[in-house]
Design a protein around this motif. Structure first.
Motif, PDB file in Angstrom:
ATOM      1  N   THR A 211       0.840  -1.199   0.000  1.00 50.98           N
ATOM      2  CA  THR A 211       0.000   0.000   0.000  1.00 50.98           C
ATOM      3  C   THR A 211       0.870   1.241   0.000  1.00 50.98           C
ATOM      4  OG1 THR A 211      -1.695  -1.174   1.254  1.00 50.98           O
ATOM      5  CG2 THR A 211      -1.849   1.231   1.202  1.00 50.98           C
ATOM      6  N   GLU A 212       0.605   2.124  -0.942  1.00 50.29           N
ATOM      7  CA  GLU A 212       1.345   3.378  -1.025  1.00 50.29           C
ATOM      8  C   GLU A 212       0.768   4.389  -0.029  1.00 50.29           C
ATOM      9  OE1 GLU A 212       3.084   3.354  -5.491  1.00 50.29           O
ATOM     10  OE2 GLU A 212       1.045   4.134  -5.294  1.00 50.29           O
ATOM     11  N   THR A 213       1.481   5.472   0.158  1.00 47.69           N
ATOM     12  CA  THR A 213       1.092   6.449   1.198  1.00 47.69           C
ATOM     13  C   THR A 213      -0.272   7.076   0.940  1.00 47.69           C
ATOM     14  OG1 THR A 213       2.335   8.159   0.016  1.00 47.69           O
ATOM     15  CG2 THR A 213       3.478   6.980   1.794  1.00 47.69           C
ATOM     16  N   ASP A 214      -0.699   7.145  -0.340  1.00 48.85           N
ATOM     17  CA  ASP A 214      -2.001   7.753  -0.629  1.00 48.85           C
ATOM     18  C   ASP A 214      -3.140   6.739  -0.589  1.00 48.85           C
ATOM     19  OD1 ASP A 214      -1.766   6.295  -2.967  1.00 48.85           O
ATOM     20  OD2 ASP A 214      -1.293   8.014  -4.231  1.00 48.85           O
ATOM     21  N   GLY A 215      -2.827   5.503  -0.207  1.00 46.27           N
ATOM     22  CA  GLY A 215      -3.861   4.489  -0.108  1.00 46.27           C
ATOM     23  C   GLY A 215      -3.989   3.588  -1.317  1.00 46.27           C
ATOM     24  N   THR A 216      -3.250   3.865  -2.378  1.00 43.55           N
ATOM     25  CA  THR A 216      -3.267   2.999  -3.557  1.00 43.55           C
ATOM     26  C   THR A 216      -2.644   1.650  -3.215  1.00 43.55           C
ATOM     27  OG1 THR A 216      -3.220   4.828  -5.142  1.00 43.55           O
ATOM     28  CG2 THR A 216      -2.343   2.709  -5.893  1.00 43.55           C
TER      29      THR A 216
ATOM     30  N   VAL B 296      -6.447   1.810  -7.270  1.00 40.02           N
ATOM     31  CA  VAL B 296      -5.991   3.190  -7.098  1.00 40.02           C
ATOM     32  C   VAL B 296      -6.960   3.942  -6.195  1.00 40.02           C
ATOM     33  CG1 VAL B 296      -5.374   5.330  -8.275  1.00 40.02           C
ATOM     34  CG2 VAL B 296      -4.912   3.119  -9.375  1.00 40.02           C
ATOM     35  N   SER B 297      -6.414   4.637  -5.226  1.00 45.18           N
ATOM     36  CA  SER B 297      -7.229   5.449  -4.325  1.00 45.18           C
ATOM     37  C   SER B 297      -7.606   6.759  -5.010  1.00 45.18           C
ATOM     38  CB  SER B 297      -6.441   5.753  -3.053  1.00 45.18           C
ATOM     39  OG  SER B 297      -5.349   6.612  -3.357  1.00 45.18           O
TER      40      SER B 297
ATOM     41  N   ALA C  57      -6.966   9.763  -4.009  1.00 42.89           N
ATOM     42  CA  ALA C  57      -5.783  10.632  -3.985  1.00 42.89           C
ATOM     43  C   ALA C  57      -4.753  10.164  -4.994  1.00 42.89           C
ATOM     44  CB  ALA C  57      -5.186  10.652  -2.573  1.00 42.89           C
ATOM     45  N   GLY C  58      -4.627   8.847  -5.140  1.00 36.04           N
ATOM     46  CA  GLY C  58      -3.682   8.323  -6.122  1.00 36.04           C
ATOM     47  C   GLY C  58      -4.098   8.651  -7.534  1.00 36.04           C
TER      48      GLY C  58
ATOM     49  N   ALA D 168      -5.729  11.239  -8.525  1.00 37.97           N
ATOM     50  CA  ALA D 168      -5.470  12.658  -8.783  1.00 37.97           C
ATOM     51  C   ALA D 168      -4.020  12.873  -9.201  1.00 37.97           C
ATOM     52  CB  ALA D 168      -5.792  13.476  -7.536  1.00 37.97           C
ATOM     53  N   GLN D 169      -3.116  12.184  -8.528  1.00 37.98           N
ATOM     54  CA  GLN D 169      -1.703  12.362  -8.839  1.00 37.98           C
ATOM     55  C   GLN D 169      -1.311  11.624 -10.119  1.00 37.98           C
ATOM     56  OE1 GLN D 169       0.915  10.773  -5.877  1.00 37.98           O
ATOM     57  NE2 GLN D 169       2.742  11.669  -6.767  1.00 37.98           N
TER      58      GLN D 169
END
Length: 433
Positions: free
Chosen positions: A110-115, A396-397, A399-400, A402-403
């Protein structure tokens, strides 16, 4: 037997002739195999029965089942001598134990943005195993092909084996019972490969075909690749022995002939820098050939494709071994571990004078289905990983999205793919939302 010496000015030319020899030279084979594959694809069991009668001498009319009943396997297993059964079961146990170390598991992070990204690993649903049954019967091939598939969790394992004149080796059937095979069919050759690839009224279609065979089988596997997966295109068997004279000449003679007795096209090569040792091994080979059961086959293989390469030193031995990229490499030297850093291309490496290739064929544990014809440069032994499939997981979250959406939008615009760009952009939150 070819004698080469790296000190000779014509060594490069001689080595090229030895190494670049090609067994697949008959264009008529491909045409014939294409006909067989098309006939089985289009006419199913009817074509399968015709070819089985023509090539194996086995009459199978519509009332005769192409499948060998399971009770026949059990009878074969119970009919073995106790020592024979114990040998099969011990080999199976060691092969299974080795391949269990190859199991892979699914994973995610899990990445920091929740992805969440990861990989899901699943076994293939159904695989087909081709077991040779022409010049010799190979129960060891049943174990080596079926056990890693079973360890991987394959749901159904289908085996085909040619039965010349209706005879099937009881060891082969016993091995099927031990190894976890689900169904066995008495068909062989290119027609068996076609049946496994396309399915017939009797033989179910599979997802992948594995196992060695003759040139017709290899050509058929190449032809159906894409419709199904295959393990590799196996050529004649090979052994390369590098010796520093620490092994008895008689041992190495038997090692070399262990491949030569497989097939007239098999290749056995000895590399050494010790002239006296080379001559001792050659004498031992002649002595062994005089008492070998399959001497006519081994003698032709040794005469036509066998070789001794006299090198200056260890460095040349390693360089030539890497160029050959042999199926089996025996490091019959005093300190084999010291050689590993200089060896890069080999299907299996047998380290030390007690690690003969024959042990690997049957009972050591690692798989004996190995890359041939120099393909060890880019290919590997059959294993559990040949019977699994990997799916990427992408969750993908917001927030993810968006980036990543901005990055993907820019890349897609650079490639001129508008729909890609807008697909990514619509996941990017609008200002103020």
């Amino acid at each position: 037997m070819n004698r080469l010496d790296t000190r000779n000015p014509d060594f490069a030319q001689q080595f090229h002739a030895l190494h670049d020899w090609d067994a697949n030279l008959d264009p008529q084979i491909e045409e014939r195999v294409r006909e067989i594959v098309a006939a089985v694809r289009d006419r199913g069991d009817a074509a399968l029965r015709e070819y089985t009668e023509r090539f194996d001498g086995l009459h199978t009319d519509s009332s005769v089942d192409l499948e060998i009943p399971r009770n026949h396997w059990e009878q074969a297993l119970h009919g073995l001598e106790p020592g024979q059964r114990a040998a099969l079961e011990k080999a199976a146990q060691r092969i299974r134990s080795y391949h269990e170390h190859q199991r892979s598991t699914s994973w995610t992070f899990t990445e920091t943005d929740g992805t969440v990204l990861g990989q899901r690993i699943l076994p293939l649903s159904r695989v087909g195993i081709y077991v040779p049954g022409g010049k010799a019967a190979y129960p060891s091939s049943v174990l080596m092909n079926a056990i890693p598939a079973h360890v991987a969790g394959v749901q159904e394992i289908i085996m085909t084996v040619p039965t010349p004149q209706g005879q099937v080796n009881p060891w082969v059937l016993a091995a099927a019972a031990i190894a976890g095979v689900d169904r066995v069919f008495c068909v062989g050759g290119a027609q068996a490969v076609a049946a496994l690839a396309y399915g017939t009224e009797s033989v179910p279609a599979v997802d992948k075909i594995v196992g060695p065979g003759n040139i017709y089988v290899a050509t058929a596997k190449r032809m159906v690749f894409g419709r199904v997966g295959i393990d590799m295109i196996a050529g004649p068997s090979e052994i390369l022995v590098i010796s520093d004279s620490s092994a008895p000449a008689e041992w190495l003679a038997w090692d070399l002939l262990s491949q030569a007795e497989h097939d007239e096209l098999a290749q056995s090569i000895l590399i050494s820098w010790d002239d006296e040792h080379i001559e001792s091994v050659l004498t031992a080979v002649d002595t062994a050939l005089a008492v070998l059961d399959r001497a006519p086959i081994a003698r032709k293989s040794w005469a036509d494709r066998g070789a001794v390469i006299r090198v200056r030193d260890r460095g040349e031995a390693c360089t030539i071994a890497d160029r050959i990229a042999p199926e089996h490499l025996e490091l019959a030297v005093a300190d084999p571990e010291d050689w590993l850093a200089d060896i890069h291309n080999a299907g299996a490496i047998f380290m030390g004078i007690h690690s003969c290739e024959a042990l690997g064929d049957y009972v050591a544990g690692p798989n004996h289905v190995l890359p041939t014809g120099g393909s060890a440069r880019f290919s590997s032994a059959l294993g559990v990983y040949d019977f699994i499939k990997r799916s990427s997981l992408i969750h993908v979250s917001p927030a993810g999205a968006a980036q990543l959406g901005r990055i993907a939008e820019g890349l897609a615009q650079g490639e001129g793919l508008t729909a890609h760009a807008r697909s990514a952009a619509c996941r990017i939150p609008k200002a103020g939302s």
